[in-house]
Design an enzyme around this catalytic site. Structure first.
Site, mmCIF file in Angstrom:
data_model
loop_
_atom_site.group_PDB
_atom_site.id
_atom_site.type_symbol
_atom_site.label_atom_id
_atom_site.label_comp_id
_atom_site.label_asym_id
_atom_site.label_seq_id
_atom_site.Cartn_x
_atom_site.Cartn_y
_atom_site.Cartn_z
ATOM 1 N N ASP A 1 0.861 -1.180 0.000
ATOM 2 C CA ASP A 1 0.000 0.000 0.000
ATOM 3 C C ASP A 1 0.906 1.241 0.000
ATOM 4 O O ASP A 1 1.372 1.672 -1.047
ATOM 5 C CB ASP A 1 -0.912 -0.116 1.232
ATOM 6 C CG ASP A 1 -1.962 0.958 1.345
ATOM 7 O OD1 ASP A 1 -2.480 1.396 0.323
ATOM 8 O OD2 ASP A 1 -2.298 1.350 2.483
ATOM 9 N N ARG B 1 -10.426 -12.778 6.550
ATOM 10 C CA ARG B 1 -9.254 -13.434 5.948
ATOM 11 C C ARG B 1 -9.647 -14.760 5.297
ATOM 12 O O ARG B 1 -8.964 -15.265 4.423
ATOM 13 C CB ARG B 1 -8.194 -13.727 7.015
ATOM 14 C CG ARG B 1 -7.592 -12.494 7.669
ATOM 15 C CD ARG B 1 -6.308 -12.887 8.400
ATOM 16 N NE ARG B 1 -5.861 -11.901 9.373
ATOM 17 C CZ ARG B 1 -5.104 -10.852 9.084
ATOM 18 N NH1 ARG B 1 -4.724 -10.621 7.848
ATOM 19 N NH2 ARG B 1 -4.716 -10.025 10.026
HETATM 20 P P1 IMP Z 1 1.865 -0.535 3.798
HETATM 21 O O1 IMP Z 1 2.891 -0.597 4.871
HETATM 22 O O2 IMP Z 1 1.103 0.772 3.809
HETATM 23 O O3 IMP Z 1 2.385 -0.873 2.426
HETATM 24 O O4 IMP Z 1 0.736 -1.565 4.159
HETATM 25 C C1 IMP Z 1 0.965 -2.875 4.136
HETATM 26 C C2 IMP Z 1 0.035 -3.637 5.058
HETATM 27 O O5 IMP Z 1 -1.194 -2.947 5.350
HETATM 28 C C3 IMP Z 1 -0.362 -4.885 4.332
HETATM 29 O O6 IMP Z 1 0.531 -5.921 4.604
HETATM 30 C C4 IMP Z 1 -1.753 -5.139 4.846
HETATM 31 O O7 IMP Z 1 -1.690 -5.951 5.987
HETATM 32 C C5 IMP Z 1 -2.315 -3.790 5.191
HETATM 33 N N1 IMP Z 1 -3.199 -3.257 4.120
HETATM 34 C C6 IMP Z 1 -2.904 -2.317 3.190
HETATM 35 N N2 IMP Z 1 -3.940 -2.089 2.367
HETATM 36 C C7 IMP Z 1 -4.920 -2.932 2.769
HETATM 37 C C8 IMP Z 1 -6.264 -3.193 2.272
HETATM 38 O O8 IMP Z 1 -6.764 -2.616 1.297
HETATM 39 N N3 IMP Z 1 -6.945 -4.145 2.946
HETATM 40 C C9 IMP Z 1 -6.456 -4.824 4.045
HETATM 41 N N4 IMP Z 1 -5.216 -4.625 4.510
HETATM 42 C C10 IMP Z 1 -4.453 -3.674 3.890
#
Ligand code: IMP
Ligand code: MG
Length: 179
Positions: free
Chosen positions: A107, A169
């Site tokens: 994300d 999940r």
């Molecule tokens: P980042 O650190 O912002 O890249 O987010 C990564 C983590 O956030 C992922 O491993 C997910 O566990 C969670 N995450 C990000 N986007 C989503 C989503 O749309 N649905 C559910 N979990 C998300």
């Protein structure tokens, strides 16, 4: 497939189990081609990546890969907290090895960026990223996933390992928050 509801929010079908299966098989072939002879270590980021890691690891059958698990957490509900907590550490020696981080979704990129920095201190030969889903428009860190299942817009999704406060999940398909 129909709508599902969690925490008062409605989610609609987005990516089917059949599409997920087919895409993971392709990624498995790509990894087999790129990593043959390297005996890569698949590093599954818990909790969300466990169904993807299970399928991807077996889709790369025959390359003598190994699998290990690490537990990180950055999300609370439907938004990122910006901070990444390491809840379960890596015990495996990764010096000189090819490590493939297996994530459910990239994300903002904060989680992966942090994890890569931690792993690099242990002198691996190479660190690659495999993610089932990628939100390029949300990316805030200079990272580039090597293996991407699906690139998607900046929307909240659930299913196939992805949760909403630890629920959903178990859904076999991927669903998106209805707007
Ligand atoms: P980042 O650190 O912002 O890249 O987010 C990564 C983590 O956030 C992922 O491993 C997910 O566990 C969670 N995450 C990000 N986007 C989503 C989503 O749309 N649905 C559910 N979990 C998300
Ligand atoms: Mg995750």
């Amino acid at each position: 497939m129909k709508e599902v509801k969690y925490e008062g929010m409605t989610f609609v079908p987005y990516i089917s189990r059949e599409e997920i299966d087919a895409r993971i098989k392709e990624l498995g072939k790509d990894i087999t081609r790129d990593c043959a002879g390297k005996m890569p270590l698949f590093l599954c980021v818990l909790n969300g990546a466990f169904p993807f890691a299970s399928d991807l690891f077996r889709a790369a059958e025959g390359i003598d890969g190994e699998i290990a698990f690490i537990r990180l957490k950055s999300y609370d509900g439907t938004s990122t907290t910006g901070k990444v907590k390491q809840l379960m550490g890596l015990e495996k020696d990764i010096e000189g090895r090819t490590v493939i981080i297996v994530e459910d979704i990239v994300d903002t990129g904060n989680t992966i960026h942090n994890l890569i920095a931690t792993l690099k201190e242990k002198n691996p030969a190479d660190v690659k990223i495999a993610t089932l889903l990628f939100k390029p428009d949300a990316l805030e860190k200079p990272i580039k996933p090597d293996y991407v299942g699906f690139s998607i817009p900046k929307k909240f999704i659930i299913g196939f390992g992805l949760d909403i406060n630890e629920k959903a999940r178990d859904l076999n398909d991927i669903y998106v928050l209805k707007d």
